[in-house]
Write a protein that holds these residues in place. Structure first.
Motif, PDB file in Angstrom:
ATOM      1  N   TYR A  23       0.912  -1.374   0.088  1.00  0.00           N
ATOM      2  CA  TYR A  23       0.003  -0.091  -0.059  1.00  0.00           C
ATOM      3  C   TYR A  23       0.806   1.198  -0.038  1.00  0.00           C
ATOM      4  CZ  TYR A  23      -3.513   3.370   1.499  1.00  0.00           C
ATOM      5  OH  TYR A  23      -4.414   4.537   1.576  1.00  0.00           O
ATOM      6  N   LEU A  24       1.696   1.204   0.688  1.00  0.00           N
ATOM      7  CA  LEU A  24       2.606   2.396   0.895  1.00  0.00           C
ATOM      8  C   LEU A  24       3.689   2.555  -0.271  1.00  0.00           C
ATOM      9  CD1 LEU A  24       4.056   1.894   4.618  1.00  0.00           C
ATOM     10  CD2 LEU A  24       2.351   3.465   3.934  1.00  0.00           C
ATOM     11  N   THR A  25       4.056   1.715  -0.858  1.00  0.00           N
ATOM     12  CA  THR A  25       4.665   1.687  -2.125  1.00  0.00           C
ATOM     13  C   THR A  25       3.933   1.908  -3.354  1.00  0.00           C
ATOM     14  OG1 THR A  25       6.422  -0.072  -1.244  1.00  0.00           O
ATOM     15  CG2 THR A  25       6.496   0.196  -3.526  1.00  0.00           C
ATOM     16  N   THR A  26       2.702   1.258  -3.467  1.00  0.00           N
ATOM     17  CA  THR A  26       2.040   1.664  -4.629  1.00  0.00           C
ATOM     18  C   THR A  26       1.510   3.301  -4.468  1.00  0.00           C
ATOM     19  OG1 THR A  26       1.229  -0.512  -4.517  1.00  0.00           O
ATOM     20  CG2 THR A  26      -0.190   1.313  -5.700  1.00  0.00           C
ATOM     21  N   ASN A  27       1.501   3.600  -3.307  1.00  0.00           N
ATOM     22  CA  ASN A  27       0.759   5.069  -3.238  1.00  0.00           C
ATOM     23  C   ASN A  27       1.951   6.023  -2.978  1.00  0.00           C
ATOM     24  OD1 ASN A  27      -2.207   4.890  -3.624  1.00  0.00           O
ATOM     25  ND2 ASN A  27      -1.828   3.361  -1.868  1.00  0.00           N
ATOM     26  N   LYS A  28       3.155   5.518  -2.823  1.00  0.00           N
ATOM     27  CA  LYS A  28       4.564   6.349  -2.904  1.00  0.00           C
ATOM     28  C   LYS A  28       4.409   7.430  -1.422  1.00  0.00           C
ATOM     29  CE  LYS A  28       5.612   6.077  -7.656  1.00  0.00           C
ATOM     30  NZ  LYS A  28       5.183   4.774  -7.811  1.00  0.00           N
ATOM     31  N   PHE A  29       4.042   6.255  -0.455  1.00  0.00           N
ATOM     32  CA  PHE A  29       4.307   7.201   0.933  1.00  0.00           C
ATOM     33  C   PHE A  29       5.621   7.303   1.261  1.00  0.00           C
ATOM     34  CE2 PHE A  29      -0.435   6.267   1.207  1.00  0.00           C
ATOM     35  CZ  PHE A  29      -0.914   7.193   1.795  1.00  0.00           C
ATOM     36  N   GLU A  30       5.992   8.101   1.949  1.00  0.00           N
ATOM     37  CA  GLU A  30       7.318   8.134   2.389  1.00  0.00           C
ATOM     38  C   GLU A  30       7.611   7.228   3.309  1.00  0.00           C
ATOM     39  OE1 GLU A  30       5.210  10.965   3.134  1.00  0.00           O
ATOM     40  OE2 GLU A  30       5.760  12.160   1.459  1.00  0.00           O
ATOM     41  N   GLN A  31       6.602   6.601   4.045  1.00  0.00           N
ATOM     42  CA  GLN A  31       6.902   5.589   5.311  1.00  0.00           C
ATOM     43  C   GLN A  31       7.177   4.347   4.532  1.00  0.00           C
ATOM     44  OE1 GLN A  31       4.341   7.760   5.028  1.00  0.00           O
ATOM     45  NE2 GLN A  31       3.706   8.321   6.971  1.00  0.00           N
ATOM     46  N   ALA A  32       7.175   4.134   3.339  1.00  0.00           N
ATOM     47  CA  ALA A  32       7.540   2.748   2.620  1.00  0.00           C
ATOM     48  C   ALA A  32       8.752   2.366   2.948  1.00  0.00           C
ATOM     49  CB  ALA A  32       7.223   3.092   0.967  1.00  0.00           C
ATOM     50  N   ALA A  33       9.813   3.314   3.103  1.00  0.00           N
ATOM     51  CA  ALA A  33      11.102   2.816   3.503  1.00  0.00           C
ATOM     52  C   ALA A  33      11.604   2.689   5.168  1.00  0.00           C
ATOM     53  CB  ALA A  33      12.127   3.768   3.023  1.00  0.00           C
ATOM     54  N   ASP A  34      10.577   2.857   5.860  1.00  0.00           N
ATOM     55  CA  ASP A  34      10.396   2.960   7.144  1.00  0.00           C
ATOM     56  C   ASP A  34      10.027   1.612   7.957  1.00  0.00           C
ATOM     57  OD1 ASP A  34      10.553   3.399   9.824  1.00  0.00           O
ATOM     58  OD2 ASP A  34       9.445   5.460   9.823  1.00  0.00           O
ATOM     59  N   GLU A  35      11.073   0.452   7.965  1.00  0.00           N
ATOM     60  CA  GLU A  35      10.705  -0.550   8.531  1.00  0.00           C
ATOM     61  C   GLU A  35      10.100  -0.555   9.965  1.00  0.00           C
ATOM     62  OE1 GLU A  35      12.727  -4.873   8.983  1.00  0.00           O
ATOM     63  OE2 GLU A  35      13.657  -3.790   7.053  1.00  0.00           O
ATOM     64  N   ALA A  36      10.606   0.194  10.823  1.00  0.00           N
ATOM     65  CA  ALA A  36      10.042   0.297  12.165  1.00  0.00           C
ATOM     66  C   ALA A  36       8.552   0.522  12.219  1.00  0.00           C
ATOM     67  CB  ALA A  36      10.805   1.234  12.875  1.00  0.00           C
ATOM     68  N   PHE A  37       8.142   1.890  11.118  1.00  0.00           N
ATOM     69  CA  PHE A  37       6.977   1.966  11.069  1.00  0.00           C
ATOM     70  C   PHE A  37       5.961   1.149  10.764  1.00  0.00           C
ATOM     71  CE2 PHE A  37       3.453   3.652   8.404  1.00  0.00           C
ATOM     72  CZ  PHE A  37       2.824   4.568   9.368  1.00  0.00           C
ATOM     73  N   ILE A  38       6.624   0.182   9.660  1.00  0.00           N
ATOM     74  CA  ILE A  38       5.518  -0.669   9.178  1.00  0.00           C
ATOM     75  C   ILE A  38       5.384  -1.881  10.282  1.00  0.00           C
ATOM     76  CG2 ILE A  38       5.573  -2.717   7.437  1.00  0.00           C
ATOM     77  CD1 ILE A  38       6.976  -0.840   5.745  1.00  0.00           C
ATOM     78  N   ARG A  39       6.609  -2.258  10.864  1.00  0.00           N
ATOM     79  CA  ARG A  39       6.414  -3.304  11.933  1.00  0.00           C
ATOM     80  C   ARG A  39       5.437  -2.746  13.224  1.00  0.00           C
ATOM     81  NH1 ARG A  39       9.440  -7.506  10.554  1.00  0.00           N
ATOM     82  NH2 ARG A  39      11.105  -7.235   9.378  1.00  0.00           N
ATOM     83  N   GLU A  40       5.610  -1.888  13.586  1.00  0.00           N
ATOM     84  CA  GLU A  40       4.878  -1.181  14.684  1.00  0.00           C
ATOM     85  C   GLU A  40       3.273  -1.236  14.216  1.00  0.00           C
ATOM     86  OE1 GLU A  40       2.319   1.711  16.797  1.00  0.00           O
ATOM     87  OE2 GLU A  40       3.237   2.266  14.927  1.00  0.00           O
TER      88      GLU A  40
END
Length: 150
Positions: A23-40
């Motif tokens: 979802y983050l990658t497709t919509n090009k959110f900045e958080q796509a590269a933030d693994e800690a954000f995704i895990r949380e």
């Protein structure tokens, strides 16, 4: 091969993690590269699902609650909004096949336009602020095209 490299090191994500990453990658959110954000977010979504099931929600209802937790505040990406402006307002100037590249090129130049708007509000598109942002972005694109072309 390109997709393999892009997802390298992220194969240990759960269903929710992979969904959010996509979802983050497709919509090009900045958080796509933030693994800690995704895990949380993934952990919170899994907890929401488990708690809902313990409270007697059916699987579909628990899943809906988990997805809400997973994507909370991530409804509108800067890229998606700018792409919408370019597609809707400049279809005659920016051919469809160039729309994505043009949006990518323009996004860093108009980033400050987004700074005064709260894109994390899930009702942002229904607010007067969305109309103001849309208008400001339209003006910025007009100025860019006049100065530099497509």
């Amino acid at each position: 091969m390109n997709n393999k490299k892009k997802n390298e090191g992220r194969t240990d994500f759960s269903y929710y993690g992979l969904y959010l990453l996509d979802y983050l990658t497709t919509n090009k959110f900045e958080q796509a590269a933030d693994e800690a954000f995704i895990r949380e977010r993934t952990d919170r979504a899994a907890e929401a699902y488990e708690q809902a099931r313990l409270e007697g929600y059916p699987a579909d209802g628990a899943q809906e609650l988990a997805m809400k937790v997973l994507t909370e505040g991530l409804r509108y990406s800067k890229h998606a909004i700018l792409r919408e402006v370019v597609e809707n307002e400049f279809a005659g100037e920016v051919p469809g096949e160039k729309c994505e590249a043009f949006t990518q090129k323009l996004l860093p130049l108009v980033g400050n336009v987004f700074s005064i708007y709260d894109l994390s509000d899930d009702n942002f598109a229904l607010s007067p602020e969305y109309d103001l942002l849309y208008t400001e972005l339209t003006g910025a694109v007009i100025l860019y095209i006049e100065e530099y072309g497509v």
